[in-house]
Motif scaffolding. Sequence first.
Motif, PDB file in Angstrom:
ATOM      1  N   ALA A 367       0.829  -1.206   0.000  1.00  0.00           N
ATOM      2  CA  ALA A 367       0.000   0.000   0.000  1.00  0.00           C
ATOM      3  C   ALA A 367       0.863   1.256   0.000  1.00  0.00           C
ATOM      4  O   ALA A 367       0.545   2.246  -0.678  1.00  0.00           O
ATOM      5  CB  ALA A 367      -0.919  -0.009   1.218  1.00  0.00           C
ATOM      6  N   LEU A 368       1.970   1.233   0.754  1.00  0.00           N
ATOM      7  CA  LEU A 368       2.874   2.383   0.777  1.00  0.00           C
ATOM      8  C   LEU A 368       3.491   2.616  -0.599  1.00  0.00           C
ATOM      9  O   LEU A 368       3.588   3.764  -1.065  1.00  0.00           O
ATOM     10  CB  LEU A 368       3.968   2.161   1.825  1.00  0.00           C
ATOM     11  CG  LEU A 368       3.514   2.206   3.293  1.00  0.00           C
ATOM     12  CD1 LEU A 368       4.644   1.776   4.225  1.00  0.00           C
ATOM     13  CD2 LEU A 368       3.024   3.611   3.657  1.00  0.00           C
ATOM     14  N   GLU A 369       3.895   1.542  -1.257  1.00  0.00           N
ATOM     15  CA  GLU A 369       4.462   1.660  -2.603  1.00  0.00           C
ATOM     16  C   GLU A 369       3.415   2.185  -3.582  1.00  0.00           C
ATOM     17  O   GLU A 369       3.709   3.042  -4.433  1.00  0.00           O
ATOM     18  CB  GLU A 369       4.981   0.302  -3.078  1.00  0.00           C
ATOM     19  CG  GLU A 369       6.189  -0.215  -2.306  1.00  0.00           C
ATOM     20  CD  GLU A 369       6.614  -1.593  -2.771  1.00  0.00           C
ATOM     21  OE1 GLU A 369       6.063  -2.071  -3.799  1.00  0.00           O
ATOM     22  OE2 GLU A 369       7.485  -2.210  -2.124  1.00  0.00           O
ATOM     23  N   LEU A 370       2.201   1.684  -3.462  1.00  0.00           N
ATOM     24  CA  LEU A 370       1.114   2.114  -4.348  1.00  0.00           C
ATOM     25  C   LEU A 370       0.829   3.592  -4.164  1.00  0.00           C
ATOM     26  O   LEU A 370       0.606   4.341  -5.136  1.00  0.00           O
ATOM     27  CB  LEU A 370      -0.138   1.277  -4.051  1.00  0.00           C
ATOM     28  CG  LEU A 370      -1.311   1.363  -5.029  1.00  0.00           C
ATOM     29  CD1 LEU A 370      -0.874   0.981  -6.444  1.00  0.00           C
ATOM     30  CD2 LEU A 370      -2.426   0.431  -4.566  1.00  0.00           C
ATOM     31  N   SER A 371       0.852   4.060  -2.922  1.00  0.00           N
ATOM     32  CA  SER A 371       0.603   5.472  -2.636  1.00  0.00           C
ATOM     33  C   SER A 371       1.695   6.352  -3.233  1.00  0.00           C
ATOM     34  O   SER A 371       1.412   7.438  -3.760  1.00  0.00           O
ATOM     35  CB  SER A 371       0.523   5.691  -1.120  1.00  0.00           C
ATOM     36  OG  SER A 371       0.410   7.062  -0.814  1.00  0.00           O
TER      37      SER A 371
END
Length: 452
Positions: A367-371
């Motif tokens: 999720a952090l990478e996607l953000s």
Amino acid sequence: LALTIRDIRPPEEHERLEAALKDAATGATTHVDARHRKKDGTVIQVEVSADSIEFGGRPARLVLAKDVTGRRRLEEQLRQAQKMEAVGQLAGGVAHDFNNLLTAILGYCQLLLQQLPPDAPAREDVFEIRRAGERAASLTQQLLAFSRKQVLQAQVLDVNVVVADMEKMLRRVIGEDIDFVTVLRHGVGRVKADPGQLEQVIINLAVNSRDAMPQGGRLTIETTNAVVDEAGGPGQVPGRYVLISITDTGTGMDAETKSHLFEPFFTTKPVGKGTGLGLATVYGIVKQFGGYIWVDSEPQRGTTFRIYLPEVQEPAQQPGAVAASVSGNGSETVLLVEDEAMVRTLARKALESHGYRVLEAGAAAAALELSERHVGPINVLLTDVVMPGMSGRELAHRLLQGRGTLRVLYMSGYTDDAVLRHGVLEEGMAYLQKPFTPDQLARKVREVLDGK
């Protein structure tokens, strides 16, 4: 006392007594647990120690018997509490797993019903699946209540008002052949509890009493203030409590039944007549309120349940107005983070069907990478609370550092204690308990986006 040692021992203890007397003849020191009968006929538990001595120049035995009835009762209550805690941990874990499964079952049922035409023969089959899922969800909620892991909406309540408001409904539940009496004492203190759950406690106990009086009888619900001192039961914190007593004149129960009374799936009713979760639910709810429940009962002498709830000094809250229904539709971007694939897929489909754009991830790190890669706005984070590697709360904290306007909605199949441990359920935090339907999810997301 004009009693011999054989008079003091109950008949069922005589065989052990004779064996002890034979040991005494050898002069050995002995320590045994026994039961003695007092002059008034009551039986007490005693610790008996015997030593050889010389008395008046002749060998003799010095026998000391110590009444340990109270201590044994406290030890048994402590063992029971520890057993219930262990069973509760198991029940909570099972309920968590089922909540994830039921979210998918109930959610896909709703999606299917939305897609099937009104006259499709398969609709009835889907309705049956949904009804079965709803019954299963009800059972998991009872397991969570027993294990003290459900999320409660606590507020300050006047117990007398709660009981009085339930009186008409309770009369219908218990039937006309039972005399129903309430004794609501003036000046009874207030408690902090979930009103719906407190009502469930009272209903479950009233139904239990009704079933114990098949030929009719008397059911009394009484409220009063109580002060618990240092001599309370195991783990009972001294202080001021509100006491709710529910007494019936029914068949009562023996010690063996009482020892299993609050265990999930234990029931004395015929097969098909009960789940065995009613009193387990009561136990869990009362403990989650910070209270205690005791039962006094003997065969053919009726039963009394005593519920102690901590008294609070805050004023009772007044019932609020019913909130208007919220439409779940929107066009904002949702970052969905859920490690359970079937729940994640369902949530994505549900939100997309209501117009939202969904970015999905199976773990916090993803999720952090996607953000970081996403160049547009992310309006709301929808995240599971308990995930491998990083919790939902920590993920939200990390994302808010770069996206200060991000709103957050937590969801979980775990409940109160696990959610609280991860820092959720604090004032102002949005939370959705599994299982939920697609419409419930969409409406909750809409409420969070609108700041409600």
